[in-house]
Scaffold this motif. Sequence first.
Motif, PDB file in Angstrom:
ATOM      1  N   ILE A 477       0.846  -1.205   0.000  1.00  0.00           N
ATOM      2  CA  ILE A 477       0.000   0.000   0.000  1.00  0.00           C
ATOM      3  C   ILE A 477       0.872   1.243   0.000  1.00  0.00           C
ATOM      4  CG2 ILE A 477      -1.690   1.323   1.330  1.00  0.00           C
ATOM      5  CD1 ILE A 477      -2.834  -1.351   2.320  1.00  0.00           C
ATOM      6  N   CYS A 478       1.919   1.234   0.838  1.00  0.00           N
ATOM      7  CA  CYS A 478       2.837   2.376   0.895  1.00  0.00           C
ATOM      8  C   CYS A 478       3.452   2.659  -0.466  1.00  0.00           C
ATOM      9  CB  CYS A 478       3.945   2.119   1.917  1.00  0.00           C
ATOM     10  SG  CYS A 478       3.443   2.276   3.642  1.00  0.00           S
ATOM     11  N   THR A 479       3.999   1.630  -1.108  1.00  0.00           N
ATOM     12  CA  THR A 479       4.711   1.837  -2.372  1.00  0.00           C
ATOM     13  C   THR A 479       3.759   2.208  -3.497  1.00  0.00           C
ATOM     14  OG1 THR A 479       4.673  -0.571  -2.742  1.00  0.00           O
ATOM     15  CG2 THR A 479       6.649   0.368  -1.748  1.00  0.00           C
ATOM     16  N   GLU A 480       2.557   1.641  -3.510  1.00  0.00           N
ATOM     17  CA  GLU A 480       1.592   1.993  -4.565  1.00  0.00           C
ATOM     18  C   GLU A 480       1.200   3.458  -4.474  1.00  0.00           C
ATOM     19  OE1 GLU A 480      -0.475  -2.451  -5.009  1.00  0.00           O
ATOM     20  OE2 GLU A 480      -1.608  -0.803  -4.122  1.00  0.00           O
ATOM     21  N   ILE A 481       0.932   3.931  -3.276  1.00  0.00           N
ATOM     22  CA  ILE A 481       0.519   5.327  -3.118  1.00  0.00           C
ATOM     23  C   ILE A 481       1.691   6.268  -3.364  1.00  0.00           C
ATOM     24  CG2 ILE A 481      -0.287   7.036  -1.429  1.00  0.00           C
ATOM     25  CD1 ILE A 481      -2.043   4.849  -0.247  1.00  0.00           C
ATOM     26  N   ASN A 482       2.895   5.855  -2.932  1.00  0.00           N
ATOM     27  CA  ASN A 482       4.056   6.724  -3.076  1.00  0.00           C
ATOM     28  C   ASN A 482       4.532   6.830  -4.519  1.00  0.00           C
ATOM     29  OD1 ASN A 482       6.084   8.334  -1.599  1.00  0.00           O
ATOM     30  ND2 ASN A 482       7.522   6.824  -2.393  1.00  0.00           N
ATOM     31  N   THR A 483       4.242   5.835  -5.353  1.00  0.00           N
ATOM     32  CA  THR A 483       4.752   5.852  -6.723  1.00  0.00           C
ATOM     33  C   THR A 483       3.735   6.336  -7.745  1.00  0.00           C
ATOM     34  OG1 THR A 483       4.182   3.505  -6.961  1.00  0.00           O
ATOM     35  CG2 THR A 483       6.454   4.041  -6.357  1.00  0.00           C
ATOM     36  N   THR A 484       2.510   6.644  -7.330  1.00  0.00           N
ATOM     37  CA  THR A 484       1.559   7.184  -8.295  1.00  0.00           C
ATOM     38  C   THR A 484       1.601   8.706  -8.263  1.00  0.00           C
ATOM     39  OG1 THR A 484      -0.765   7.276  -8.989  1.00  0.00           O
ATOM     40  CG2 THR A 484      -0.357   7.123  -6.631  1.00  0.00           C
ATOM     41  N   ASN A 485       1.391   9.287  -9.439  1.00  0.00           N
ATOM     42  CA  ASN A 485       1.322  10.742  -9.521  1.00  0.00           C
ATOM     43  C   ASN A 485      -0.050  11.251  -9.088  1.00  0.00           C
ATOM     44  OD1 ASN A 485       2.435  13.312 -10.320  1.00  0.00           O
ATOM     45  ND2 ASN A 485       1.000  13.261 -12.022  1.00  0.00           N
ATOM     46  N   HIS A 486      -0.973  10.329  -8.900  1.00  0.00           N
ATOM     47  CA  HIS A 486      -2.323  10.669  -8.451  1.00  0.00           C
ATOM     48  C   HIS A 486      -2.398  10.501  -6.929  1.00  0.00           C
ATOM     49  CE1 HIS A 486      -3.752  10.700 -12.676  1.00  0.00           C
ATOM     50  NE2 HIS A 486      -2.814   9.787 -12.813  1.00  0.00           N
ATOM     51  N   LEU A 487      -3.579  10.663  -6.365  1.00  0.00           N
ATOM     52  CA  LEU A 487      -3.786  10.492  -4.914  1.00  0.00           C
ATOM     53  C   LEU A 487      -2.859  11.377  -4.095  1.00  0.00           C
ATOM     54  CD1 LEU A 487      -4.063   6.582  -4.835  1.00  0.00           C
ATOM     55  CD2 LEU A 487      -5.935   8.221  -5.022  1.00  0.00           C
ATOM     56  N   ALA A 488      -2.682  12.634  -4.541  1.00  0.00           N
ATOM     57  CA  ALA A 488      -1.741  13.546  -3.869  1.00  0.00           C
ATOM     58  C   ALA A 488      -2.095  13.748  -2.394  1.00  0.00           C
ATOM     59  CB  ALA A 488      -1.713  14.887  -4.602  1.00  0.00           C
ATOM     60  N   VAL A 489      -3.380  13.872  -2.080  1.00  0.00           N
ATOM     61  CA  VAL A 489      -3.805  14.064  -0.685  1.00  0.00           C
ATOM     62  C   VAL A 489      -3.376  12.875   0.163  1.00  0.00           C
ATOM     63  CG1 VAL A 489      -5.804  14.205   0.839  1.00  0.00           C
ATOM     64  CG2 VAL A 489      -5.738  15.573  -1.247  1.00  0.00           C
ATOM     65  N   TRP A 490      -3.494  11.686  -0.407  1.00  0.00           N
ATOM     66  CA  TRP A 490      -3.180  10.485   0.370  1.00  0.00           C
ATOM     67  C   TRP A 490      -1.687  10.274   0.492  1.00  0.00           C
ATOM     68  CZ3 TRP A 490      -7.138   9.041   3.078  1.00  0.00           C
ATOM     69  CH2 TRP A 490      -8.392   9.495   2.650  1.00  0.00           C
ATOM     70  N   ARG A 491      -0.891  10.821  -0.435  1.00  0.00           N
ATOM     71  CA  ARG A 491       0.556  10.812  -0.241  1.00  0.00           C
ATOM     72  C   ARG A 491       0.942  11.682   0.944  1.00  0.00           C
ATOM     73  NH1 ARG A 491       0.997  11.565  -5.727  1.00  0.00           N
ATOM     74  NH2 ARG A 491       1.989  13.600  -5.481  1.00  0.00           N
ATOM     75  N   ARG A 492       0.205  12.785   1.129  1.00  0.00           N
ATOM     76  CA  ARG A 492       0.483  13.637   2.301  1.00  0.00           C
ATOM     77  C   ARG A 492       0.141  12.906   3.596  1.00  0.00           C
ATOM     78  NH1 ARG A 492      -1.394  17.863  -1.153  1.00  0.00           N
ATOM     79  NH2 ARG A 492      -3.481  17.863  -0.235  1.00  0.00           N
ATOM     80  N   TYR A 493      -0.988  12.215   3.610  1.00  0.00           N
ATOM     81  CA  TYR A 493      -1.341  11.427   4.798  1.00  0.00           C
ATOM     82  C   TYR A 493      -0.317  10.320   5.039  1.00  0.00           C
ATOM     83  CZ  TYR A 493      -6.049  13.467   5.257  1.00  0.00           C
ATOM     84  OH  TYR A 493      -7.103  14.320   5.450  1.00  0.00           O
ATOM     85  N   LEU A 494       0.241   9.773   3.947  1.00  0.00           N
ATOM     86  CA  LEU A 494       1.184   8.664   4.064  1.00  0.00           C
ATOM     87  C   LEU A 494       2.439   9.064   4.832  1.00  0.00           C
ATOM     88  CD1 LEU A 494       1.458   5.687   3.054  1.00  0.00           C
ATOM     89  CD2 LEU A 494       2.788   6.585   1.138  1.00  0.00           C
ATOM     90  N   ARG A 495       2.737  10.360   4.870  1.00  0.00           N
ATOM     91  CA  ARG A 495       3.937  10.819   5.580  1.00  0.00           C
ATOM     92  C   ARG A 495       3.861  10.532   7.076  1.00  0.00           C
ATOM     93  NH1 ARG A 495       3.978  16.755   2.649  1.00  0.00           N
ATOM     94  NH2 ARG A 495       4.600  16.050   0.573  1.00  0.00           N
ATOM     95  N   THR A 496       2.662  10.319   7.595  1.00  0.00           N
ATOM     96  CA  THR A 496       2.520   9.984   9.022  1.00  0.00           C
ATOM     97  C   THR A 496       2.642   8.479   9.246  1.00  0.00           C
ATOM     98  OG1 THR A 496       0.101   9.733   8.927  1.00  0.00           O
ATOM     99  CG2 THR A 496       0.962  11.945   9.313  1.00  0.00           C
ATOM    100  N   VAL A 497       2.661   7.711   8.157  1.00  0.00           N
ATOM    101  CA  VAL A 497       2.714   6.257   8.235  1.00  0.00           C
ATOM    102  C   VAL A 497       4.107   5.746   7.881  1.00  0.00           C
ATOM    103  CG1 VAL A 497       1.813   4.111   7.232  1.00  0.00           C
ATOM    104  CG2 VAL A 497       0.278   6.050   7.635  1.00  0.00           C
ATOM    105  N   TRP A 498       4.656   6.288   6.792  1.00  0.00           N
ATOM    106  CA  TRP A 498       5.983   5.919   6.307  1.00  0.00           C
ATOM    107  C   TRP A 498       6.864   7.150   6.451  1.00  0.00           C
ATOM    108  CZ3 TRP A 498       7.072   4.273   0.512  1.00  0.00           C
ATOM    109  CH2 TRP A 498       8.420   3.964   0.366  1.00  0.00           C
ATOM    110  N   LEU A 499       7.693   7.164   7.485  1.00  0.00           N
ATOM    111  CA  LEU A 499       8.574   8.305   7.730  1.00  0.00           C
ATOM    112  C   LEU A 499       9.771   8.179   6.811  1.00  0.00           C
ATOM    113  CD1 LEU A 499       8.361   8.621  11.613  1.00  0.00           C
ATOM    114  CD2 LEU A 499       6.897   9.609   9.855  1.00  0.00           C
ATOM    115  N   HIS A 500       9.568   8.585   5.581  1.00  0.00           N
ATOM    116  CA  HIS A 500      10.520   8.359   4.487  1.00  0.00           C
ATOM    117  C   HIS A 500      11.894   8.887   4.820  1.00  0.00           C
ATOM    118  CE1 HIS A 500      11.941   8.015   0.360  1.00  0.00           C
ATOM    119  NE2 HIS A 500      10.848   7.328   0.073  1.00  0.00           N
ATOM    120  N   ASN A 501      12.894   8.106   4.496  1.00  0.00           N
ATOM    121  CA  ASN A 501      14.281   8.469   4.825  1.00  0.00           C
ATOM    122  C   ASN A 501      14.828   9.488   3.814  1.00  0.00           C
ATOM    123  OD1 ASN A 501      16.781   8.544   5.951  1.00  0.00           O
ATOM    124  ND2 ASN A 501      17.137   6.336   5.877  1.00  0.00           N
TER     125      ASN A 501
END
Length: 501
Positions: A477-501
């Motif tokens: 789920i993390c990689t699918e959302i992080n690699t799409t150019n769509h779902l921009a709002v959900w990429r922002r939410y993902l920052r609280t789930v995957w603290l990207h290095n």
Amino acid sequence: MLPDKLNSVDYHWFLVCTKPGHEPELCALIEREKGKIRNILEVYCPTHTKVYVRRGDNKQRLPFFDGYVFVLATQGALAEFLRDNDSDAYIWYNRKRTPDEKAVACTIPESQIRAFRDYNENYADKVIVLERPYSDYAFNAKTDEPNEIVRVVDGPLAGCEGYICRFHRKKGLVFRVQGMMPGSWLTVTYPNASDLHVVRLHNAEGDRLSIGTEKGRAADLLAGILQGCGYGERTQPMLYELMERLAADLSLEALCKHLQKQGEKELSCHLARLTAQEAELLINLARYEHDAPGYVRENWPRITLRPFLTPTSGIAMEKEKGEVELRHKDYTEIIHRVDITEETYYPSRQEDGKVTTTYYAHVGMREDKGNLVLFANWDGFLHGYFLTAGKANEKLVSGKVQKVRNEITLTEREKLIDSFRNYAPTLYKVLTDADSAVKAVRNYRVGEELLNVFAIQSSAQGKEAAKDKLIKTCVRICTEINTTNHLAVWRRYLRTVWLHN
């Protein structure tokens, strides 16, 4: 360069110049006569002689390939043919760089001809040629933030890589194509990037942590250290105390000395071993606390289970095991090493690459009604999802296409909706498939706290399989959302789930 049947003559693609507008006539003449003449094999005339060119705010349609024809032949045979059949046409020679240099006919590699033909026949009527160099589009001119880098997955532009840039409220894909002259490139934009199926590439040189993610990583780093040092229920008040002390004196060395005097030797040693990057994270968070006292208490009012993916484990872990368990009051935390490989792009070299980074997955485990429940903290992300309801929820999760009307041509076309179904299929399955083992659970009680989690039930015997399934599902789920150019709002939410290095 191709040998003839006798392996004694070299063939090249030559650039032939003629009068503008006369290219089809010359091309037809060569096609008609080449079968009678030895050593002229093929002729190519660009089909699109006019292109849209953006100059500032204006878009103009201008001649681009007038007067050029490409011929695969030997130089002698081609020169003789042009001399005898078309006095207005001639072979283009490269400009001499020094007076003593010998003039050489311009030849074009076969690979470059293929790339140029592909562009001219498939893209030229769909893109706009830009006047600025490609490198100018790496950053947003207004914000100085790096523009997203993407690769087109399918369709006529499959394989193209470039920047997503905004032009007059629309997002376009800016990329490069081979020009007609050797070593030349065109910078072009496909105006409607939302029509393309693309994947995001990690910008190895330009991507920067957002301020929010940077602060989240700092708080998580300190919380993980405290939990790893055995502070348990004292983790939260100790976190506040350390950040307030560090805000008053921005010196980790002074903080370590203070902890030594207080008898907190293990914590002091752990903080002293921080890398320069980790220390900088804590100092930057302390600066926020200094400028806005109470900032950390307000933004981290509870510390239950750490976010699903973090760059640090917080506790010593043997390399050969790759996993450790940490006992909390109301649950056991499983900290599992996960290596994630991301496709990257190096703008300065214009090269692709891959980078593998080690993260740590945090999974809670507790007994519930005779079964084991394993859960991952997706609190902020799922909170945003649970707030959607009715038609908005249906569109977000299951939406496929919608009709878009062109007000100029008065025609309609179908456009893919920014939905989980289209761009995050693993998440779509978890949310809609009744048989999915992993479930999204709202307000799951952990001690006195409520968390929004992804969870899976298991027997004691099936614990390992359930844990692996939960981790793999959440990583996908993390990689699918992080690699799409769509779902921009959900990429922002993902920052609280995957603290990207």
